[in-house]
Design a protein around this motif. Structure first.
Motif, PDB file in Angstrom:
ATOM      1  N   LEU A  60      11.395 -15.603  47.088  1.00 17.28           N
ATOM      2  CA  LEU A  60      11.690 -14.431  47.908  1.00 17.28           C
ATOM      3  C   LEU A  60      10.467 -13.586  47.563  1.00 17.28           C
ATOM      4  O   LEU A  60      10.504 -13.186  46.171  1.00 17.28           O
ATOM      5  N   GLN A  61       9.780 -12.636  48.346  1.00 11.36           N
ATOM      6  CA  GLN A  61       8.916 -11.846  47.987  1.00 11.36           C
ATOM      7  C   GLN A  61       9.453 -10.306  48.462  1.00 11.36           C
ATOM      8  O   GLN A  61       9.654 -10.108  49.672  1.00 11.36           O
ATOM      9  N   TYR A  62       9.367  -9.487  47.359  1.00 13.71           N
ATOM     10  CA  TYR A  62       9.754  -8.172  47.586  1.00 13.71           C
ATOM     11  C   TYR A  62       8.375  -7.300  47.035  1.00 13.71           C
ATOM     12  O   TYR A  62       8.313  -7.236  45.933  1.00 13.71           O
ATOM     13  N   GLY A  63       7.588  -6.968  48.065  1.00 11.61           N
ATOM     14  CA  GLY A  63       6.212  -6.109  47.619  1.00 11.61           C
ATOM     15  C   GLY A  63       5.451  -7.167  46.904  1.00 11.61           C
ATOM     16  O   GLY A  63       5.106  -8.217  47.423  1.00 11.61           O
ATOM     17  N   ALA A  64       5.066  -6.975  45.481  1.00 12.36           N
ATOM     18  CA  ALA A  64       4.235  -7.625  44.891  1.00 12.36           C
ATOM     19  C   ALA A  64       4.924  -8.501  43.997  1.00 12.36           C
ATOM     20  O   ALA A  64       4.259  -9.519  43.335  1.00 12.36           O
ATOM     21  N   THR A  65       6.420  -8.403  43.838  1.00 10.32           N
ATOM     22  CA  THR A  65       7.226  -9.307  43.063  1.00 10.32           C
ATOM     23  C   THR A  65       7.711 -10.619  43.746  1.00 10.32           C
ATOM     24  O   THR A  65       7.979 -10.298  44.865  1.00 10.32           O
ATOM     25  N   ILE A  66       7.649 -11.690  43.301  1.00 11.96           N
ATOM     26  CA  ILE A  66       8.142 -12.950  43.975  1.00 11.96           C
ATOM     27  C   ILE A  66       9.105 -13.367  42.895  1.00 11.96           C
ATOM     28  O   ILE A  66       8.829 -13.544  41.896  1.00 11.96           O
ATOM     29  N   TYR A  67      10.326 -13.743  43.587  1.00 10.86           N
ATOM     30  CA  TYR A  67      11.445 -14.516  42.875  1.00 10.86           C
ATOM     31  C   TYR A  67      11.436 -15.954  43.424  1.00 10.86           C
ATOM     32  O   TYR A  67      11.761 -16.109  44.463  1.00 10.86           O
ATOM     33  N   ARG A  68      11.435 -16.865  42.301  1.00 12.64           N
ATOM     34  CA  ARG A  68      11.650 -18.356  42.589  1.00 12.64           C
ATOM     35  C   ARG A  68      12.814 -18.622  42.155  1.00 12.64           C
ATOM     36  O   ARG A  68      13.124 -18.594  40.938  1.00 12.64           O
ATOM     37  N   LEU A  69      13.695 -19.270  43.203  1.00 17.02           N
ATOM     38  CA  LEU A  69      15.052 -19.455  42.679  1.00 17.02           C
ATOM     39  C   LEU A  69      15.399 -21.029  43.345  1.00 17.02           C
ATOM     40  O   LEU A  69      14.704 -21.549  44.197  1.00 17.02           O
ATOM     41  N   PHE A  70      16.026 -21.529  42.386  1.00  8.63           N
ATOM     42  CA  PHE A  70      16.332 -23.016  42.585  1.00  8.63           C
ATOM     43  C   PHE A  70      17.642 -23.084  42.878  1.00  8.63           C
ATOM     44  O   PHE A  70      18.536 -22.442  42.394  1.00  8.63           O
ATOM     45  N   VAL A  71      18.118 -23.644  44.054  1.00  5.86           N
ATOM     46  CA  VAL A  71      19.442 -23.896  44.593  1.00  5.86           C
ATOM     47  C   VAL A  71      19.545 -25.414  44.940  1.00  5.86           C
ATOM     48  O   VAL A  71      18.744 -26.108  44.817  1.00  5.86           O
ATOM     49  N   PRO A  72      21.033 -25.461  45.173  1.00  2.26           N
ATOM     50  CA  PRO A  72      21.428 -26.674  45.312  1.00  2.26           C
ATOM     51  C   PRO A  72      20.631 -27.240  46.849  1.00  2.26           C
ATOM     52  O   PRO A  72      20.278 -28.698  46.766  1.00  2.26           O
ATOM     53  N   ASP A  73      20.513 -26.308  47.926  1.00  3.68           N
ATOM     54  CA  ASP A  73      19.931 -26.718  49.025  1.00  3.68           C
ATOM     55  C   ASP A  73      19.242 -25.702  49.451  1.00  3.68           C
ATOM     56  O   ASP A  73      20.033 -24.609  50.046  1.00  3.68           O
ATOM     57  N   GLY A  74      18.104 -25.672  49.622  1.00  4.85           N
ATOM     58  CA  GLY A  74      17.208 -24.789  50.186  1.00  4.85           C
ATOM     59  C   GLY A  74      17.246 -24.380  51.593  1.00  4.85           C
ATOM     60  O   GLY A  74      17.201 -23.665  52.093  1.00  4.85           O
ATOM     61  N   ASN A  75      17.766 -25.679  52.395  1.00  4.11           N
ATOM     62  CA  ASN A  75      17.751 -25.366  53.827  1.00  4.11           C
ATOM     63  C   ASN A  75      18.825 -24.487  54.162  1.00  4.11           C
ATOM     64  O   ASN A  75      18.599 -23.836  55.369  1.00  4.11           O
TER      65      ASN A  75
END
Length: 168
Positions: A143-158
């Motif tokens: 997820l990108q909010y402005g210049a910050t990128i949040y990388r999240l691992f979830v059970p199912d990305g779809n």
């Protein structure tokens, strides 16, 4: 570092595996194009806000640390007059970069107004309208909010991708 690590390179760490707490009924609703109404027990909803997704997630934060090592190499010789000295030398500096990866476990909530990651170590609460871009993967999402990128691992990305798509 052993000989085989040097010869073949260091193996890349495996991506984290996150177990799901999202009910199968809610997951099937999302995959069929309908947003479920989930009643979260640890998230305070604002007026008119509906939670559509709540599942375990892991936030990956990458930090680069720079260290500067400097060393002075030189010598001193007596000068021509009393009390004088000639100093000659140089400073040798090197910059080392170390990448540090931290992982924070928590719960990801997606409502019709915001995206919330609830964690003890590092959490965030971002308005859905300020989402600049998102990049889905099979087991995660960025997820990108402005210049910050949040990388999240979830059970199912779809599933997360479908929820964000339907909310746009």
């Amino acid at each position: 570092m052993g000989f085989f690590d040097w010869l073949f390179g260091t193996p890349k760490p495996a991506t984290p595996n996150v177990q799901s707490i999202l009910p199968d009924i809610a997951k099937n609703e999302i995959m069929n194009g309908r947003l479920p109404h989930i009643n979260p027990d640890k998230l305070f909803l604002k007026r008119g806000e509906i939670c559509h997704y709540a599942d375990k997630a892991m936030l990956e934060v990458t930090k680069t640390k720079k260290t500067i090592n400097s060393r002075h190499v030189g010598h001193s010789v007596p000068g021509l007059l009393k009390g004088n000295r000639w100093n000659m030398g140089r400073t040798v500096s090197s910059i080392d970069e170390a990448v540090e990866v931290n992982e924070y476990k928590g719960i990801l909530y997606i409502t019709n107004k915001r995206i919330v990651f609830n964690s003890k170590g590092m959490g965030f609460d971002k308005q859905f309208q300020y989402l600049s871009a998102f990049n889905p993967y099979a087991n995660g999402i960025e997820l990108q909010y402005g210049a910050t990128i949040y990388r999240l691992f979830v059970p199912d990305g779809n599933v997360v991708y479908r929820v964000i798509q339907m909310l746009q």
